[in-house]
Design an enzyme around this catalytic site. Sequence first.
Site, PDB file in Angstrom:
ATOM      1  N   ILE A 127      38.238  28.094  32.395  1.00  0.00           N
ATOM      2  CA  ILE A 127      38.596  28.568  31.060  1.00  0.00           C
ATOM      3  C   ILE A 127      38.885  30.050  31.219  1.00  0.00           C
ATOM      4  CG2 ILE A 127      37.848  28.854  28.656  1.00  0.00           C
ATOM      5  CD1 ILE A 127      35.978  26.437  29.142  1.00  0.00           C
ATOM      6  N   HIS A 179      38.638  33.044  28.238  1.00  0.00           N
ATOM      7  CA  HIS A 179      37.377  33.577  27.706  1.00  0.00           C
ATOM      8  C   HIS A 179      36.434  33.851  28.876  1.00  0.00           C
ATOM      9  CE1 HIS A 179      34.679  33.612  23.944  1.00  0.00           C
ATOM     10  NE2 HIS A 179      34.028  34.262  24.919  1.00  0.00           N
ATOM     11  N   LEU A 180      36.197  35.104  29.113  1.00  0.00           N
ATOM     12  CA  LEU A 180      35.336  35.545  30.209  1.00  0.00           C
ATOM     13  C   LEU A 180      33.964  34.873  30.139  1.00  0.00           C
ATOM     14  CD1 LEU A 180      35.004  38.337  32.216  1.00  0.00           C
ATOM     15  CD2 LEU A 180      33.293  38.661  30.437  1.00  0.00           C
ATOM     16  N   HIS A 181      33.443  34.511  31.284  1.00  0.00           N
ATOM     17  CA  HIS A 181      32.085  33.973  31.370  1.00  0.00           C
ATOM     18  C   HIS A 181      31.564  34.197  32.790  1.00  0.00           C
ATOM     19  CE1 HIS A 181      34.974  30.759  32.221  1.00  0.00           C
ATOM     20  NE2 HIS A 181      34.068  30.216  33.032  1.00  0.00           N
ATOM     21  N   GLN A 182      30.310  34.571  32.868  1.00  0.00           N
ATOM     22  CA  GLN A 182      29.677  34.807  34.166  1.00  0.00           C
ATOM     23  C   GLN A 182      28.741  33.646  34.498  1.00  0.00           C
ATOM     24  OE1 GLN A 182      28.904  38.327  36.366  1.00  0.00           O
ATOM     25  NE2 GLN A 182      26.834  38.326  35.540  1.00  0.00           N
TER      26      GLN A 182
END
Length: 182
Positions: free
Chosen positions: A139, A142-145
């Site tokens: 995805i 949308h940034l996600h760690q």
Amino acid sequence: MSEDGPPEIVGQDGVGVEDQLQRLWTPHRLAYIKGENKPEGDEPQGCPFCRLVGSDDETALIVARGTNVYAVLNLYPYNPGHLMVVPYRHVADYTELTPAETVEVAEFTQHAMTVVRAVSGAHGFNIGMNQGVIAGAGIAAHLHQHVVPRWGGDANFMPVVGHTKVLPQLLGETRELLAGAW
């Protein structure tokens, strides 16, 4: 499994040459492989991370909420307790985070590691972000760690040979443990 030895092998006509392998069927993974529920375009209205924040925590598998970010279990985890730290704001690139968002992503990541260690005794972690589709982001809009717990010997034959991961706990149970310890 019989009391006297290895599991009983049940044959099926028409499947080819009989072998001694047992099969672990994971049809739920097909949704991920096919890209079902993957957002189309880069807009917030199609983004699963943006939709999650309007749901209750248990249904959305949200472990904790902060001011600028939240921690959520990965629907397709590499290991039990695989969390993602996600900003509420729909932003694609790490360089676009505000200073407050950057700090809270870091603090949530640290706290996630502490909580997962306390709950599951993780020996180590893989921490990281994939920036852009070309870098492997599922995805990308949308940034996600990712915060992926690791244990000695956890890379067994299943993912290496069978491209299958065996997870000993349901996501709802994992969420309950982590949210309770958060």
